[in-house]
Write an enzyme that holds these catalytic residues in place. Structure first.
Site, PDB file in Angstrom:
ATOM      1  CD  GLU A 112      -2.784   1.318   2.434  1.00 35.95           C
ATOM      2  OE1 GLU A 112      -3.570   2.129   2.511  1.00 35.95           O
ATOM      3  OE2 GLU A 112      -2.585   0.296   3.424  1.00 35.95           O
ATOM      4  CG  ASP A 113       1.465   3.003   2.923  1.00 36.01           C
ATOM      5  OD1 ASP A 113       0.468   3.644   2.474  1.00 36.01           O
ATOM      6  OD2 ASP A 113       1.059   2.208   4.003  1.00 36.01           O
TER       7      ASP A 113
END
Length: 763
Positions: A112-113
């Protein structure tokens, strides 16, 4: 996930702006001392402590991969962002979870990051870990309850992901726990939102999975954030009470241990005070003050096996007086979250109430760690899902909840069901054949019937509780034997049951059955309207022909078409045109007052059933058609009537003399031929309204009511208005059998001296 993460650039910008706004003093304030981050060898040592066969190389690679992926990212606290997945992994080592879960915790934010991809994680760590990480990545953060549709949809995603692999839930809960532990660094508004969300969803979900220790900490951290003043007050009172009773607690522990040892039992006895949140909710629920609570301290007695638990119970009950009504045996009847223990309360030393929980070591582990207490890391036990399918009732609840997904008409219904299931404690009842049914507290026989089977609930007409007849709304108690009486004549439950039911399953089933019944009514009405038009147009109707025309009508089934016609969303002529493209509707236009009047009279003229078989029969308010009666006066058998189709509402029946029919002069396609079809062997009541000018004197209203009652009329509603000092106008809504009945009541009222005038209101 950690929603309050910031990039290095964002952190630097925030620091610079704070320095400008607050001046050099604020900017120069020393940073919060940071705790030492867990090293690779620390993590490996924690896992090896409970799993000597751990894959050290896998843990090392995951540690290094996650640290490099997150790079210079930082959290709102200023700590390196990598400290967050590390702490999540540490929480999971306390739960003694397998290598794949620990590695997935380290990697849970990488897709996600960071620039990491699922394919890369699969190639480096394997498909199992990649699936866990992607499952967590797909779960966007849950929104606050005020945005229910989105929250419900995300909760559905969460539970579906959990049902595939329960380790997703364990990582998610550990992630939330660490975020709650560092909530002080979040802006106040976001802090409150996250705490409410935790108290609403995550804490009860942890409890449902039997993870009591984690549930209590999540509740405690949320309570401290949402009501810091109340938390501080309760905590101070608990500290003072504990200090005052320190010797008493030690005395109880030593006496218990000595008594058990004297009887040949070795037990670990320890006391613990309840958490501030638990104390506060009990004070709120029971509306009592702190001084009135008697079970603030609880004692656990942990023994080697189940027989020892029951022997210990005998020792306790013969040593101290028992408090009536406070004994519960969750060993013979475990809770649905796998919790097993014997609960009892006695009057102990110093005449203090002492709450005891007696259990084995294995039960104690499950009470603390729930589904995480099952040894996922051992070889040869199968996948975590297989282990829990065999061993865990809590996981069975989870799978049942996921099954409800397919039955819920919309996300809000599912959210309602899940939150009800999360928050309720249970009561245990039995069928006449001895089957155990677990229900939430305050559940009634309706909930019980739907817990047995949806068909039993839909056809329930009565019940016996412990052999005695009782209302279906009766609240059930532990140990009740419930027999549900059913009738094949009842196809759908009354819609009012939805407000009586407690469980989400029962409510959803009632809504579903009610929707189906209403749809069937509309479909039945639509079919009669269509067949009536075809008969008048001398066209042949057949379902097979209509089936071929469904694409032209943009409907998926014949029932969909009929229901649309019944609701007024589609005209019967549209169906005829789809089946017979050459069909031309004979439209009636307004050709002047006389022509219009002729049209209305022809449409409204009461049909003779022998000559007009296409007229739709009206059987009253219990009809299988969606029929209503004129709102301002109703209609009764004996009236000449006409039906008006209202889109989405079915047919409204009006007497032909009703002035309200003027509103429909320009819409002849909404007019229907209808006729009364009343079974004289089972008389029904119908609505009628009368106006009574009554002399304004004591007892006059009583005389009017007496006349109505003596003639078997029922007053449904009554309103009064003062027309002059001497007279009061009464508007009375009656329920009567037919025109003769209402006429007889009117005649008897006119004979009364206190009545100046009576007339019937026509729709």
């Amino acid at each position: 996930m950690a929603y309050w993460r910031r990039s290095t650039r964002q952190m630097q910008a925030a620091t610079d702006s704070a320095a400008v706004a607050l001046g050099p003093t604020a900017a120069a304030r020393p940073a919060r001392p940071r705790s030492r981050m867990m090293r690779q060898y620390d993590l490996v040592d924690r896992v090896r402590a409970y799993n000597p066969d751990t894959d050290e190389d896998l843990l090392d690679r995951a540690y290094v991969y996650a640290m490099k992926a997150h790079g210079a990212q930082t959290r709102a606290s200023g700590d390196p962002y990598f400290s967050h997945p590390l702490e999540v992994a540490a929480i999971l080592t306390d739960l003694k979870l397998d290598d794949a879960t620990i590695v997935a915790a380290l990697l849970h934010d990488t897709i996600e990051d960071t620039e990491a991809t699922r394919a890369e994680i699969d190639s480096v760590f394997g498909h199992e870990i990649g699936a866990l990480v992607e499952g967590l990545t797909k779960l966007k953060r849950l929104e606050l309850v005020s945005r229910e549709a989105k929250q419900a949809e995300n909760l559905r995603k969460l539970l579906l992901a959990i049902s595939d692999d329960v380790r997703v839930l364990l990582i998610k809960l550990a992630d939330r726990l660490h975020n709650m532990r560092t909530l002080e660094f979040v802006a106040p508004e976001a802090r409150r939102r996250i705490a409410e969300e935790t108290l609403d969803i995550y804490a009860p979900l942890a409890g449902r999975m039997g993870m009591q220790e984690m549930r209590e900490e999540l509740e405690e951290l949320s309570f401290r954030t949402l009501d810091p003043e109340a938390h501080a007050v309760v905590t101070r009172r608990l500290d003072a009470l504990e200090e005052r009773n320190r010797n008493l607690i030690g005395e109880i522990e030593s006496q218990l241990s000595a008594n058990l040892q004297k009887n040949g039992m070795t037990a670990h006895v320890y006391g613990r005070r309840k958490r501030p949140f638990s104390i506060w909710t009990k004070m709120e629920r029971k509306s009592v003050g702190f001084e009135q609570l008697s079970d603030i301290f609880g004692f656990r007695v942990v023994l080697n096996d189940v027989p020892a638990c029951y022997r210990a119970l005998g020792v306790v009950h013969t040593t101290w007086p028992v408090v009536p009504g406070r004994f519960k045996d969750y060993i013979s009847t475990p809770k649905q979250n796998d919790y097993r223990s014997i609960h009892t309360t006695v009057i102990g030393p110093g005449k203090q109430r002492v709450e005891l929980q007696i259990r084995t070591e294995d039960m104690d582990q499950i009470a603390e760690f729930g589904i995480a207490a099952h040894a996922f890391y051992k070889d040869g036990v199968g996948s975590p899902t297989e282990v829990l399918n065999r061993e865990s009732k809590a996981f069975a609840w989870l799978r049942h909840t996921v099954d409800v997904l397919s039955e819920s008409a919309n996300p809000e219904e599912f959210l309602e069901h899940t939150k009800l299931e999360l928050f309720h404690d249970q009561v245990f009842c039995f069928t006449p054949k001895g089957k155990l049914i677990a229900l939430p507290r305050q559940a009634n026989v309706i909930d019980f019937a739907y817990a047995v089977h949806t068909d039993v609930g839909n056809s329930a007409v009565g019940c016996k509780i412990n052999g005695k007849f009782a209302p279906l709304s009766s609240e059930l108690q532990n140990g009740d034997e419930v027999e549900v009486l059913t009738s094949a004549a009842q196809k759908a439950p009354p819609s009012a049951w939805e407000s009586l039911a407690v469980t989400g399953k029962a409510r959803a089933a009632i809504r579903r059955a009610t929707r189906t019944a209403v749809r069937d009514q509309y479909a039945g009405l639509g079919r009669r309207i269509v067949e009536r038009l075809f008969a008048r147009a001398k066209l042949e109707y057949a379902d097979d022909t209509l089936k071929g025309a469904l694409p032209r009508l943009a409907r998926g089934s014949i029932d969909d078409v009929m229901a649309s016609v019944g609701r007024g969303e589609m005209r019967a002529s549209d169906v005829a045109r789809a089946m017979y493209p050459d069909y031309k509707e004979e439209r009636i236009g307004r050709l002047g007052p006389k022509r219009s009047l002729a049209v209305k009279l022809r449409l409204k003229s009461p049909p003779d059933p022998a000559r007009s078989p296409s007229a739709i029969p009206v059987r009253g308010i219990t009809s299988d058609l969606p029929v209503k009666f004129a709102p301002n006066g109703g209609a009764v058998p004996g009236d000449r009537i006409v039906g008006i189709v209202t889109p989405g509402q079915g047919i409204t029946i009006y007497p032909i003399q009703s002035p309200a029919l003027k509103d429909f002069e320009d819409e002849p396609e909404r007019w229907l031929d209808v006729r009364w079809d009343v079974d004289e062997t089972t008389p029904q009541r119908f609505p009628a309204r009368i106006l009574v000018d009554n002399v304004n004197e004591p007892g006059s209203l009583a005389q009017v009511a007496t006349v109505i009652a003596e003639h078997d009329g029922n007053i449904d509603n009554i309103s009064m208005s003062r027309r002059s000092p001497d007279f009061t106008e009464l508007t009375i809504d009656l329920e009567v059998y037919d025109l003769k009945h209402v006429s007889a009541i009117i005649a008897q009222l006119r004979a009364k001296n206190v009545v100046a005038r009576v007339e019937r209101v026509n729709g």
